[in-house]
Scaffold this active site. Sequence first.
Site, PDB file in Angstrom:
ATOM      1  N   GLU A  69       5.684  -1.515   7.638  1.00 33.25           N
ATOM      2  CA  GLU A  69       5.386  -1.145   6.184  1.00 33.25           C
ATOM      3  C   GLU A  69       7.206  -1.405   5.914  1.00 33.25           C
ATOM      4  O   GLU A  69       7.579  -2.064   5.114  1.00 33.25           O
ATOM      5  CB  GLU A  69       5.088  -0.242   5.650  1.00 33.25           C
ATOM      6  CG  GLU A  69       5.207   0.066   4.651  1.00 33.25           C
ATOM      7  CD  GLU A  69       5.264   1.451   3.396  1.00 33.25           C
ATOM      8  OE1 GLU A  69       4.813   2.072   4.405  1.00 33.25           O
ATOM      9  OE2 GLU A  69       4.938   1.059   2.526  1.00 33.25           O
TER      10      GLU A  69
ATOM     11  N   HIS B 112      -1.799  13.316   4.101  1.00 33.43           N
ATOM     12  CA  HIS B 112      -2.773  11.518   3.772  1.00 33.43           C
ATOM     13  C   HIS B 112      -4.086  12.511   3.007  1.00 33.43           C
ATOM     14  O   HIS B 112      -4.546  12.960   3.409  1.00 33.43           O
ATOM     15  CB  HIS B 112      -3.062  11.069   4.827  1.00 33.43           C
ATOM     16  CG  HIS B 112      -3.242   9.849   4.680  1.00 33.43           C
ATOM     17  ND1 HIS B 112      -3.226   9.716   3.276  1.00 33.43           N
ATOM     18  CD2 HIS B 112      -3.566   8.670   5.173  1.00 33.43           C
ATOM     19  CE1 HIS B 112      -3.420   8.024   3.036  1.00 33.43           C
ATOM     20  NE2 HIS B 112      -3.731   7.331   4.245  1.00 33.43           N
TER      21      HIS B 112
ATOM     22  N   CYS C 113      -7.526   4.317   1.613  1.00 38.29           N
ATOM     23  CA  CYS C 113      -6.839   4.939   0.722  1.00 38.29           C
ATOM     24  C   CYS C 113      -5.726   4.366   0.036  1.00 38.29           C
ATOM     25  O   CYS C 113      -4.917   4.678  -0.589  1.00 38.29           O
ATOM     26  CB  CYS C 113      -5.906   4.926   2.676  1.00 38.29           C
ATOM     27  SG  CYS C 113      -6.695   6.017   3.495  1.00 38.29           S
TER      28      CYS C 113
ATOM     29  N   LYS D 249       3.741  11.666   1.695  1.00 40.91           N
ATOM     30  CA  LYS D 249       2.972  12.087   2.789  1.00 40.91           C
ATOM     31  C   LYS D 249       3.963  13.356   3.762  1.00 40.91           C
ATOM     32  O   LYS D 249       2.791  14.035   4.571  1.00 40.91           O
ATOM     33  CB  LYS D 249       1.754  11.699   3.639  1.00 40.91           C
ATOM     34  CG  LYS D 249       1.685  10.187   2.763  1.00 40.91           C
ATOM     35  CD  LYS D 249       0.894   8.655   3.271  1.00 40.91           C
ATOM     36  CE  LYS D 249      -0.233   8.072   2.460  1.00 40.91           C
ATOM     37  NZ  LYS D 249       0.413   7.231   1.761  1.00 40.91           N
TER      38      LYS D 249
ATOM     39  N   PHE E  97      -7.443   1.772   5.612  1.00 41.29           N
ATOM     40  CA  PHE E  97      -8.663   1.146   6.407  1.00 41.29           C
ATOM     41  C   PHE E  97      -9.156  -0.543   5.918  1.00 41.29           C
ATOM     42  O   PHE E  97      -9.919   0.027   4.608  1.00 41.29           O
ATOM     43  CB  PHE E  97     -10.050   1.948   7.259  1.00 41.29           C
ATOM     44  CG  PHE E  97      -8.913   2.826   8.083  1.00 41.29           C
ATOM     45  CD1 PHE E  97      -7.583   2.858   8.356  1.00 41.29           C
ATOM     46  CD2 PHE E  97      -9.333   3.970   7.942  1.00 41.29           C
ATOM     47  CE1 PHE E  97      -7.185   3.703   9.302  1.00 41.29           C
ATOM     48  CE2 PHE E  97      -8.885   4.978   9.020  1.00 41.29           C
ATOM     49  CZ  PHE E  97      -7.166   4.947   9.685  1.00 41.29           C
TER      50      PHE E  97
ATOM     51  N   HIS F 134       3.727   4.079   1.971  1.00 40.59           N
ATOM     52  CA  HIS F 134       2.739   4.711   2.194  1.00 40.59           C
ATOM     53  C   HIS F 134       2.625   5.891   3.215  1.00 40.59           C
ATOM     54  O   HIS F 134       2.105   6.270   3.448  1.00 40.59           O
ATOM     55  CB  HIS F 134       1.397   3.248   2.571  1.00 40.59           C
ATOM     56  CG  HIS F 134       0.520   3.947   3.320  1.00 40.59           C
ATOM     57  ND1 HIS F 134      -0.765   4.623   2.346  1.00 40.59           N
ATOM     58  CD2 HIS F 134      -0.062   3.237   4.693  1.00 40.59           C
ATOM     59  CE1 HIS F 134      -1.884   4.819   2.515  1.00 40.59           C
ATOM     60  NE2 HIS F 134      -1.609   4.089   4.102  1.00 40.59           N
TER      61      HIS F 134
END
Length: 417
Positions: free
Chosen positions: A316, A342, A165, A337, A403, A305
Amino acid sequence: MQLKRAVVTGIGALTPIGNSVSEYWNGLVNGVSGSDWITRFDASKFKTRFACEVKNFDPSAFFDRKEIKKYDLYTQFAIVAATEAIENSKLDLENTDLERVGVIWASGIGGIATFAEELRNFYSGDGTPRFNPFFIPKMISDIAAGQISIKFGLKGPNYATVSACASSSNSIIDAFNYIRLGKADVFVAGGSEAAINETGVGGFNAMQALSTNNDHYKTASRPFDKDRDGFVIGEGGGGLIIEEYEHAVKRGAHIYAEVVGGGMSADAYHLTASHPEGDGAFRAMRAALEDAGLKPDAIDYINVHGTSTPVGDPSETKAIVRLFGEHAYKLNISATKSMTGHLLGAAGGIEAIASILAMNHSIIPPTINHFTDDPEIDSRLNLTFNKAQERNVNYALSNTFGFGGHNTSVILKKVEQ
């Protein structure tokens, strides 16, 4: 060596809340949710039955019948977004040195639907391998970059970035660095993804990454909310024209923003979970600030994110507080998002565009779907909940993480013209 400057002179977006940049921005500032029931396949037996699909997309409006057969949906999204960005930049390709124009186009998964379809056809047959000759060139993750170059005759550096991502933020950083080093004049950068299919949704369901809040699908993407339960998968594409500054000025291009810093790091911690203290996120943001030669208090806005996962969101925010100190509480922060879902490998592209538009319009898009504060999230942070806020933004930072522990941060600067 004197590094060159890199600026953004064109943008293109195909998203779950708008099929052009103007529609996308209108959706962002008005807090539109792109989440709805899945229509791309029968999801009635899946744990998650909703997603953020691109709406009203008709490939025949952009491609002829032969092209549609040759392009996986992720490549169709790529070409549509890149085309809008190129047209938006007003590049005169007939009078441009096309050997100095490159494409770095990202995708986390590439043509996963094509892959699944070919395997399904094979295993439902008698074992005779009757594969489509376009199977491999439709599926591979670098093919969108190749198809964009073929469509526009762009002969400069051409490849794909794949870092889950974080993929399209990596493409922006790579284009930024090549421009700075004088290796090219212009890049088409960004990314696209089309993984709302049985394989994509089933795979993310199996790893318990997706929200299963089918009863409240419209508001299921809830970054920083106490009741968040995973991300909502999205699809689409976002493209940016990144151009050497003098090249842009010489042709009288409109400059949306300057790319001034890029930071990358690895969590080196877990296959899918972010470091609980946000260590990798902290180091990526710190590296971006160092690259830009900025102190933390220069940043006005962070497009985080913020996927709406129980583990990722607190880590985060901890990284932001650790890096920015007291200035963290003066920032505007938002997770777009919450509206788009996403977009996986395309997230960095559309979120960089959201950051640029926030600077251009002096409006911070909101984090929608916030109902209940999470005690794990620092309540002093301005997470721009539920409603857009006016704010002058000189510097914006965009985070995307993937990931495998991939972390990227991009810093964009307002350019007065």
